[in-house]
Motif scaffolding. Sequence first.
Motif, PDB file in Angstrom:
ATOM      1  N   GLN A 158       0.808  -1.163   0.041  1.00  9.83           N
ATOM      2  CA  GLN A 158       0.096  -0.166   0.035  1.00  9.83           C
ATOM      3  C   GLN A 158       0.841   1.335   0.000  1.00  9.83           C
ATOM      4  O   GLN A 158       1.935   1.396   0.733  1.00  9.83           O
ATOM      5  CB  GLN A 158      -0.845  -0.079   1.394  1.00  9.83           C
ATOM      6  N   ILE A 159       0.526   2.252  -0.650  1.00  9.98           N
ATOM      7  CA  ILE A 159       1.099   3.534  -0.798  1.00  9.98           C
ATOM      8  C   ILE A 159       0.034   4.432  -0.298  1.00  9.98           C
ATOM      9  O   ILE A 159      -1.099   4.394  -0.852  1.00  9.98           O
ATOM     10  CB  ILE A 159       1.733   3.862  -2.135  1.00  9.98           C
ATOM     11  N   ILE A 160       0.331   5.176   0.810  1.00 16.59           N
ATOM     12  CA  ILE A 160      -0.591   6.130   1.460  1.00 16.59           C
ATOM     13  C   ILE A 160      -0.167   7.664   1.042  1.00 16.59           C
ATOM     14  O   ILE A 160       0.954   8.021   1.414  1.00 16.59           O
ATOM     15  CB  ILE A 160      -1.017   5.809   2.816  1.00 16.59           C
ATOM     16  N   GLU A 161      -1.089   8.423   0.901  1.00  9.19           N
ATOM     17  CA  GLU A 161      -0.810  10.042   0.578  1.00  9.19           C
ATOM     18  C   GLU A 161      -1.325  10.463   2.043  1.00  9.19           C
ATOM     19  O   GLU A 161      -2.340  10.267   2.440  1.00  9.19           O
ATOM     20  CB  GLU A 161      -1.440  10.471  -0.550  1.00  9.19           C
ATOM     21  N   SER A 162      -0.460  11.072   2.883  1.00  5.37           N
ATOM     22  CA  SER A 162      -1.110  11.459   4.332  1.00  5.37           C
ATOM     23  C   SER A 162      -1.866  12.618   4.030  1.00  5.37           C
ATOM     24  O   SER A 162      -2.799  12.647   5.018  1.00  5.37           O
ATOM     25  CB  SER A 162       0.494  11.868   5.073  1.00  5.37           C
ATOM     26  N   SER A 163      -1.679  13.630   3.169  1.00  7.44           N
ATOM     27  CA  SER A 163      -2.872  14.515   3.363  1.00  7.44           C
ATOM     28  C   SER A 163      -4.180  14.216   3.159  1.00  7.44           C
ATOM     29  O   SER A 163      -5.247  14.730   3.864  1.00  7.44           O
ATOM     30  CB  SER A 163      -2.495  15.683   2.199  1.00  7.44           C
TER      31      SER A 163
ATOM     32  N   TRP B 201       5.203   4.255   2.022  1.00  5.17           N
ATOM     33  CA  TRP B 201       4.992   2.759   1.078  1.00  5.17           C
ATOM     34  C   TRP B 201       5.628   1.627   2.110  1.00  5.17           C
ATOM     35  O   TRP B 201       6.377   1.674   2.616  1.00  5.17           O
ATOM     36  CB  TRP B 201       5.834   3.029   0.004  1.00  5.17           C
ATOM     37  N   TYR B 202       4.418   0.817   2.120  1.00  6.56           N
ATOM     38  CA  TYR B 202       4.628  -0.389   3.225  1.00  6.56           C
ATOM     39  C   TYR B 202       5.350  -1.476   2.252  1.00  6.56           C
ATOM     40  O   TYR B 202       4.799  -1.931   1.285  1.00  6.56           O
ATOM     41  CB  TYR B 202       3.269  -0.753   3.592  1.00  6.56           C
ATOM     42  N   MET B 203       6.251  -2.187   3.014  1.00  3.28           N
ATOM     43  CA  MET B 203       7.185  -3.027   2.202  1.00  3.28           C
ATOM     44  C   MET B 203       7.256  -4.191   3.092  1.00  3.28           C
ATOM     45  O   MET B 203       6.838  -4.413   4.328  1.00  3.28           O
ATOM     46  CB  MET B 203       8.614  -2.566   2.111  1.00  3.28           C
ATOM     47  N   ALA B 204       7.530  -5.410   2.556  1.00  3.83           N
ATOM     48  CA  ALA B 204       7.667  -6.713   3.332  1.00  3.83           C
ATOM     49  C   ALA B 204       8.854  -6.467   4.366  1.00  3.83           C
ATOM     50  O   ALA B 204       9.740  -5.436   4.399  1.00  3.83           O
ATOM     51  CB  ALA B 204       8.253  -7.856   2.249  1.00  3.83           C
ATOM     52  N   ALA B 205       8.757  -7.393   5.676  1.00  2.22           N
ATOM     53  CA  ALA B 205       9.413  -6.988   6.588  1.00  2.22           C
ATOM     54  C   ALA B 205      10.753  -7.956   6.749  1.00  2.22           C
ATOM     55  O   ALA B 205      10.626  -9.171   6.546  1.00  2.22           O
ATOM     56  CB  ALA B 205       8.857  -7.091   7.808  1.00  2.22           C
ATOM     57  N   GLN B 206      11.829  -7.454   7.433  1.00  6.84           N
ATOM     58  CA  GLN B 206      13.079  -8.368   7.716  1.00  6.84           C
ATOM     59  C   GLN B 206      12.837  -9.078   9.192  1.00  6.84           C
ATOM     60  O   GLN B 206      11.919  -8.285  10.010  1.00  6.84           O
ATOM     61  CB  GLN B 206      14.192  -7.369   7.713  1.00  6.84           C
ATOM     62  N   PRO B 207      13.489 -10.172   9.179  1.00 10.95           N
ATOM     63  CA  PRO B 207      13.043 -10.776  10.604  1.00 10.95           C
ATOM     64  C   PRO B 207      13.481 -10.009  11.678  1.00 10.95           C
ATOM     65  O   PRO B 207      14.568  -9.061  11.683  1.00 10.95           O
ATOM     66  CB  PRO B 207      14.012 -12.378  10.742  1.00 10.95           C
ATOM     67  N   GLU B 208      12.682  -9.771  12.798  1.00  9.36           N
ATOM     68  CA  GLU B 208      13.246  -8.844  13.922  1.00  9.36           C
ATOM     69  C   GLU B 208      14.443  -9.353  14.693  1.00  9.36           C
ATOM     70  O   GLU B 208      14.547 -10.544  14.978  1.00  9.36           O
ATOM     71  CB  GLU B 208      11.946  -8.682  14.797  1.00  9.36           C
ATOM     72  N   GLN B 209      15.374  -8.542  14.878  1.00  7.71           N
ATOM     73  CA  GLN B 209      16.482  -8.854  15.641  1.00  7.71           C
ATOM     74  C   GLN B 209      16.610  -7.808  16.681  1.00  7.71           C
ATOM     75  O   GLN B 209      16.275  -6.979  16.853  1.00  7.71           O
ATOM     76  CB  GLN B 209      17.815  -8.680  14.789  1.00  7.71           C
ATOM     77  N   ASP B 210      16.997  -8.755  17.926  1.00  7.35           N
ATOM     78  CA  ASP B 210      17.401  -8.121  19.170  1.00  7.35           C
ATOM     79  C   ASP B 210      18.900  -7.376  19.186  1.00  7.35           C
ATOM     80  O   ASP B 210      19.829  -8.193  19.827  1.00  7.35           O
ATOM     81  CB  ASP B 210      17.117  -8.943  20.287  1.00  7.35           C
TER      82      ASP B 210
END
Length: 291
Positions: free
Chosen positions: A37-42, A275-284
């Motif tokens: 998704q691509i969001i226009e903030s205004s 712009w929402y993208m796929a995510a990398q595994p969370e790392q501590d």
Amino acid sequence: MRALLLICLGLLAACRSLSPVPAWQSPQGRDDAQLGQIIESSSGARLTPAQLVERLAGSGRVLVGEQHDNPDHHALELWLLQALASRRAQGSLLLEMLEPAQQAKVDAARRQTGEGAPPADLPAALAWQKGWDWALYGPLVRYALGQPYPLLAANLDRSEIMGIYRAPTALSGSASTAPAVREPLLEQIRQSHCGLLPESQLPAMLAVQQQRDRRIAERLRDAPTPALLFAGAYHARRDLGVPLHLADLGVQGAKVLLLVEVGQQVAPGSADFIWYMAAQPEQDHCAELRR
């Protein structure tokens, strides 16, 4: 007649198809409804990639905020650079990952590339910093060096950073120095260093962060337009980063696009587009530091 011709040319340009958006590489969030998704903030409207490009193409300065270790962000940046160039001539590309001491090396590599003899070992020729994963940044840099517009350093040199750390200098301008800006940045510095930094060091770290933002803003102000910047998300943020420094320098009209992993919260007022993208595994990362 001239006006009609310009309208027709504009319509033809708008109708030119863009190359497909790169396939997702990161493993997480592939089934998330937010993905892509691509969001226009205004307006809150959802945009297509083509609509985003058309909106950004009209701005003289575009800032893109990335997550440095996400390969999808880097693939989308290269796609965006090429897509914008298909809509209007690109004036310059600026990278947070390049320092002033590297500029002469970048210019030399660009000349060699233009002559058909690019350096065999490009990272070495550029004195590329090991902190920036060449596997992620290499394709963008190689492409940019072959283009007719300059590739410009936007960061501070290491010696400048150490000088600011030892003797912080005050910033001019009211937008970037407001408590509503400085306090969230201080908190971000605390968190990014896992709460391990002594409080006495935080003002110096904040000074370095904000002087980096000021340098990026100065480089954007002076760069040939349309200018495109790729930098970390906090540098690009409209509410905390470079856009405030641009305002203090008297520069208006820049647009901000944040590349964000699905599920991440985005602060209101931090970007013009998300712009929402796929995510990398969370790392501590903090667990390793605390060992």
